[in-house]
Write a protein that holds these residues in place. Sequence first.
Motif, PDB file in Angstrom:
ATOM      1  N   THR A  22       0.833  -1.207   0.000  1.00 29.60           N
ATOM      2  CA  THR A  22       0.000   0.000   0.000  1.00 29.60           C
ATOM      3  C   THR A  22       0.868   1.258   0.000  1.00 29.60           C
ATOM      4  N   ALA A  23       1.992   1.227   0.737  1.00 25.84           N
ATOM      5  CA  ALA A  23       2.894   2.386   0.753  1.00 25.84           C
ATOM      6  C   ALA A  23       3.471   2.647  -0.629  1.00 25.84           C
ATOM      7  N   ALA A  24       3.869   1.571  -1.323  1.00 26.45           N
ATOM      8  CA  ALA A  24       4.443   1.732  -2.658  1.00 26.45           C
ATOM      9  C   ALA A  24       3.414   2.292  -3.636  1.00 26.45           C
ATOM     10  N   ILE A  25       2.194   1.755  -3.583  1.00 27.55           N
ATOM     11  CA  ILE A  25       1.151   2.228  -4.499  1.00 27.55           C
ATOM     12  C   ILE A  25       0.857   3.706  -4.251  1.00 27.55           C
ATOM     13  N   ASN A  36     -11.979   3.355  -2.186  1.00 23.18           N
ATOM     14  CA  ASN A  36     -11.342   2.546  -1.154  1.00 23.18           C
ATOM     15  C   ASN A  36     -11.360   1.065  -1.524  1.00 23.18           C
ATOM     16  N   VAL A  37     -12.486   0.618  -2.044  1.00 22.02           N
ATOM     17  CA  VAL A  37     -12.606  -0.793  -2.450  1.00 22.02           C
ATOM     18  C   VAL A  37     -11.628  -1.111  -3.570  1.00 22.02           C
ATOM     19  N   VAL A  38     -11.558  -0.241  -4.563  1.00 24.23           N
ATOM     20  CA  VAL A  38     -10.646  -0.465  -5.692  1.00 24.23           C
ATOM     21  C   VAL A  38      -9.194  -0.493  -5.205  1.00 24.23           C
ATOM     22  N   PHE A  39      -8.838   0.441  -4.311  1.00 27.44           N
ATOM     23  CA  PHE A  39      -7.465   0.520  -3.813  1.00 27.44           C
ATOM     24  C   PHE A  39      -7.069  -0.758  -3.084  1.00 27.44           C
ATOM     25  N   PHE A  40      -7.908  -1.198  -2.155  1.00 28.71           N
ATOM     26  CA  PHE A  40      -7.552  -2.387  -1.387  1.00 28.71           C
ATOM     27  C   PHE A  40      -7.672  -3.660  -2.224  1.00 28.71           C
ATOM     28  N   ASP A  41      -8.609  -3.685  -3.164  1.00 26.90           N
ATOM     29  CA  ASP A  41      -8.674  -4.837  -4.074  1.00 26.90           C
ATOM     30  C   ASP A  41      -7.380  -4.971  -4.862  1.00 26.90           C
ATOM     31  N   ALA A  42      -6.857  -3.828  -5.317  1.00 24.56           N
ATOM     32  CA  ALA A  42      -5.595  -3.844  -6.064  1.00 24.56           C
ATOM     33  C   ALA A  42      -4.445  -4.298  -5.175  1.00 24.56           C
ATOM     34  N   LEU A  83      -0.714  -8.823  -3.476  1.00 25.28           N
ATOM     35  CA  LEU A  83      -0.274  -9.801  -2.483  1.00 25.28           C
ATOM     36  C   LEU A  83      -0.530 -11.228  -2.969  1.00 25.28           C
ATOM     37  N   ARG A  84      -1.702 -11.452  -3.551  1.00 24.49           N
ATOM     38  CA  ARG A  84      -1.985 -12.789  -4.065  1.00 24.49           C
ATOM     39  C   ARG A  84      -0.996 -13.166  -5.158  1.00 24.49           C
ATOM     40  N   GLY A  85      -0.611 -12.192  -5.971  1.00 20.49           N
ATOM     41  CA  GLY A  85       0.383 -12.446  -7.001  1.00 20.49           C
ATOM     42  C   GLY A  85       1.737 -12.799  -6.420  1.00 20.49           C
ATOM     43  N   LEU A  86       1.985 -12.368  -5.173  1.00 21.51           N
ATOM     44  CA  LEU A  86       3.238 -12.680  -4.484  1.00 21.51           C
ATOM     45  C   LEU A  86       3.114 -13.925  -3.612  1.00 21.51           C
ATOM     46  N   GLY A  87       1.994 -14.623  -3.743  1.00 25.95           N
ATOM     47  CA  GLY A  87       1.831 -15.894  -3.051  1.00 25.95           C
ATOM     48  C   GLY A  87       1.150 -15.828  -1.710  1.00 25.95           C
TER      49      GLY A  87
END
Length: 264
Positions: free
Chosen positions: A173-176, A224-230, A235-239
């Motif tokens: 989230t910090a990076a985004i 907010n939903v879009v941000f946290f979904d992203a 995270l899911r992409g990182l396993g």
Amino acid sequence: MTTAASRRSDRTVSPVFLGILAVTAVTGWATWTGFAEQPGVAVFLFVTAAWIVSLCLHEYAHARTALHGGDISVGAKGYLTLNPLKYTHALLSIVLPVIFVIMGGIGLPGGAVFIERNRIRGRWKHSLISAAGPLTNVLFALVCTAPFWLDALDGVPPGFQYALAFLALLQVTAAILNFLPVPGLDGYGVIEPWLSYNVRRQVEPLAPFGLLIVFAVLWIPSVNVVFFDASHAVLRGLGVDDLQRYCGQDLYRFWRGTDELCVR
């Protein structure tokens, strides 16, 4: 007069930072071994200390890149010692990010090292200085999630897995947020050198309010939903699966009570 001894002291790692590292190590051990009677307390202390370490590294990356870009003043300002008390605004760089993590589990962008941009020559150098901080968060996220995407979780206690998952969420989230091209954030600093003078002059007054604008927009439920979904998708992409991330945040906020799914 700047001497070799003074230059070395300007770049010596601060005892304050070493102390934070020690807290991270001890609480990480407590999280791994289950030493603490309440696992949430250990997770809270470990993630908070590790988050502060990442904030220090974020600001150090800006300063170190600026040093190589031509701003030799960063050493005398203490930015190369990793001491958070040397930052221009310790409140913005350390205190508020920790408060936001406790309140909402979001990685608040920092931004408290003063770079003398007039010493830097070349647009690419300016862009790289701005990008260095959030790239540190990206690297930190990769390190936190390495056991997940390397499929190396055998023997790693569930509580420690959850703590790493939540810490990785903070880094993502910090990076985004940092990479958003909003005046006052690092993302705008990356593109600013390439904008025309007129555009830069028009948006400059917005810089002090950029972060406030971002968080005001994040209060909009759909945004907010879009941000946290992203963030969760990254995270899911990182396993890291949703349960691991959820349990990490649940254990971190131990004062609310812990979900039975996360205690085993």
